[in-house]
Scaffold this motif. Sequence first.
Motif, PDB file in Angstrom:
ATOM      1  N   GLY A 118       3.918 -10.515  -0.836  1.00 22.36           N
ATOM      2  CA  GLY A 118       3.901 -11.644  -1.758  1.00 22.36           C
ATOM      3  C   GLY A 118       3.476 -11.287  -3.166  1.00 22.36           C
ATOM      4  O   GLY A 118       3.648 -12.080  -4.103  1.00 22.36           O
ATOM      5  N   ASP A 119       2.893 -10.091  -3.352  1.00 29.72           N
ATOM      6  CA  ASP A 119       2.432  -9.663  -4.677  1.00 29.72           C
ATOM      7  C   ASP A 119       3.539  -8.988  -5.486  1.00 29.72           C
ATOM      8  O   ASP A 119       3.352  -8.683  -6.666  1.00 29.72           O
ATOM      9  CB  ASP A 119       1.266  -8.674  -4.544  1.00 29.72           C
ATOM     10  N   ILE A 120       4.673  -8.729  -4.843  1.00 28.96           N
ATOM     11  CA  ILE A 120       5.741  -7.986  -5.518  1.00 28.96           C
ATOM     12  C   ILE A 120       6.516  -8.902  -6.454  1.00 28.96           C
ATOM     13  O   ILE A 120       7.082  -9.912  -6.046  1.00 28.96           O
ATOM     14  CB  ILE A 120       6.705  -7.348  -4.492  1.00 28.96           C
ATOM     15  N   ASP A 121       6.513  -8.550  -7.729  1.00 33.80           N
ATOM     16  CA  ASP A 121       7.318  -9.255  -8.718  1.00 33.80           C
ATOM     17  C   ASP A 121       7.889  -8.201  -9.671  1.00 33.80           C
ATOM     18  O   ASP A 121       7.766  -6.997  -9.421  1.00 33.80           O
ATOM     19  CB  ASP A 121       6.491 -10.304  -9.471  1.00 33.80           C
ATOM     20  N   ALA A 163       5.988   1.976   1.358  1.00 32.25           N
ATOM     21  CA  ALA A 163       4.897   2.738   1.974  1.00 32.25           C
ATOM     22  C   ALA A 163       3.557   2.061   1.715  1.00 32.25           C
ATOM     23  O   ALA A 163       2.693   2.002   2.601  1.00 32.25           O
ATOM     24  CB  ALA A 163       4.890   4.165   1.423  1.00 32.25           C
ATOM     25  N   ASP A 164       3.373   1.533   0.502  1.00 33.25           N
ATOM     26  CA  ASP A 164       2.114   0.856   0.168  1.00 33.25           C
ATOM     27  C   ASP A 164       1.961  -0.466   0.921  1.00 33.25           C
ATOM     28  O   ASP A 164       0.854  -0.868   1.262  1.00 33.25           O
ATOM     29  CB  ASP A 164       2.022   0.628  -1.344  1.00 33.25           C
ATOM     30  N   VAL A 165       3.072  -1.141   1.177  1.00 41.02           N
ATOM     31  CA  VAL A 165       3.013  -2.371   1.982  1.00 41.02           C
ATOM     32  C   VAL A 165       2.589  -2.028   3.406  1.00 41.02           C
ATOM     33  O   VAL A 165       1.731  -2.708   4.000  1.00 41.02           O
ATOM     34  CB  VAL A 165       4.383  -3.100   1.983  1.00 41.02           C
ATOM     35  N   VAL A 166       3.160  -0.972   3.959  1.00 40.23           N
ATOM     36  CA  VAL A 166       2.814  -0.543   5.319  1.00 40.23           C
ATOM     37  C   VAL A 166       1.332  -0.176   5.400  1.00 40.23           C
ATOM     38  O   VAL A 166       0.639  -0.503   6.377  1.00 40.23           O
ATOM     39  CB  VAL A 166       3.695   0.653   5.751  1.00 40.23           C
ATOM     40  N   LYS A 167       0.814   0.495   4.359  1.00 38.09           N
ATOM     41  CA  LYS A 167      -0.594   0.916   4.343  1.00 38.09           C
ATOM     42  C   LYS A 167      -1.545  -0.229   4.024  1.00 38.09           C
ATOM     43  O   LYS A 167      -2.764  -0.080   4.122  1.00 38.09           O
ATOM     44  CB  LYS A 167      -0.788   2.041   3.322  1.00 38.09           C
ATOM     45  N   GLY A 168      -0.981  -1.370   3.601  1.00 36.14           N
ATOM     46  CA  GLY A 168      -1.825  -2.503   3.260  1.00 36.14           C
ATOM     47  C   GLY A 168      -2.350  -2.477   1.844  1.00 36.14           C
ATOM     48  O   GLY A 168      -3.140  -3.337   1.437  1.00 36.14           O
TER      49      GLY A 168
END
Length: 249
Positions: free
Chosen positions: A165-168, A155-160
């Motif tokens: 690329g920040d997901i680790d 949901a946070d990726v969709v909202k920007g």
Amino acid sequence: MSLIDKIDKNRLPAHIAIIMDGNGRWAKTRGLERGEGHREGVSAIRRVVEAASKASIQYLTLYAFSTENWRRPSEEVRGLMDLMVYAVSKETADLKKNGVRIRSIGDMERLPEYARTALEECVRETAGGTGLTLVLALSYSSKWELTTAAKKMAADVVKGVLQEGDIDEGTFSGYLTTGDIPDPDLLIRTGGEQRISNFLLWQCAYAEFYFTGTFWPDFGEDALYEAIIEYQRRERRYGKTSEQIESEQ
């Protein structure tokens, strides 16, 4: 020499997680109803919380009720909820006095309102505690937690808010219910079973496991200290060699 004196205070596990198993079988071996086993289990919780505080453990997480436990007979589930309300209400004053802070993880929305209210009150009352943090895993399962975290991240990726690329690993950990709690160093399971039953799967990736045949109602101070002593006998390498660990000390 008492067992606590045999513990190396410089090598304490910061976080101990416990799967409290064996209440029903403890009662069955004594010809009692399962509810009696759960009531004795509450007494064991008090003993272990006091022992953990005495040993200067920072975090103690107890697997009190899993999402799978909702499948149990409704009468038993209701009894467990009533017992939880009674226990947290009765113990709040002492927990606060002893500096124990209560936290909870799990799908709280599934708890009956009266149980959720009692738990939230205990959390508020003990929020200022600076000693042991007692984490109660209620209506919890790792698969539920991991799925929920993945949905929140998506949901946070969709909202920007979050970029793919920040997901680790660190980012993902922050979306878990334990995001601000250190991973367990030691996982204890009572009751003789040797599995972790959908409990803290991500967080226990490098935990030391300790299985004991002791039923939870019989588990107490010495049993906890024996587990800590066994933990301190082990070498934690995190993928490294023994020689590397020695050179870093």
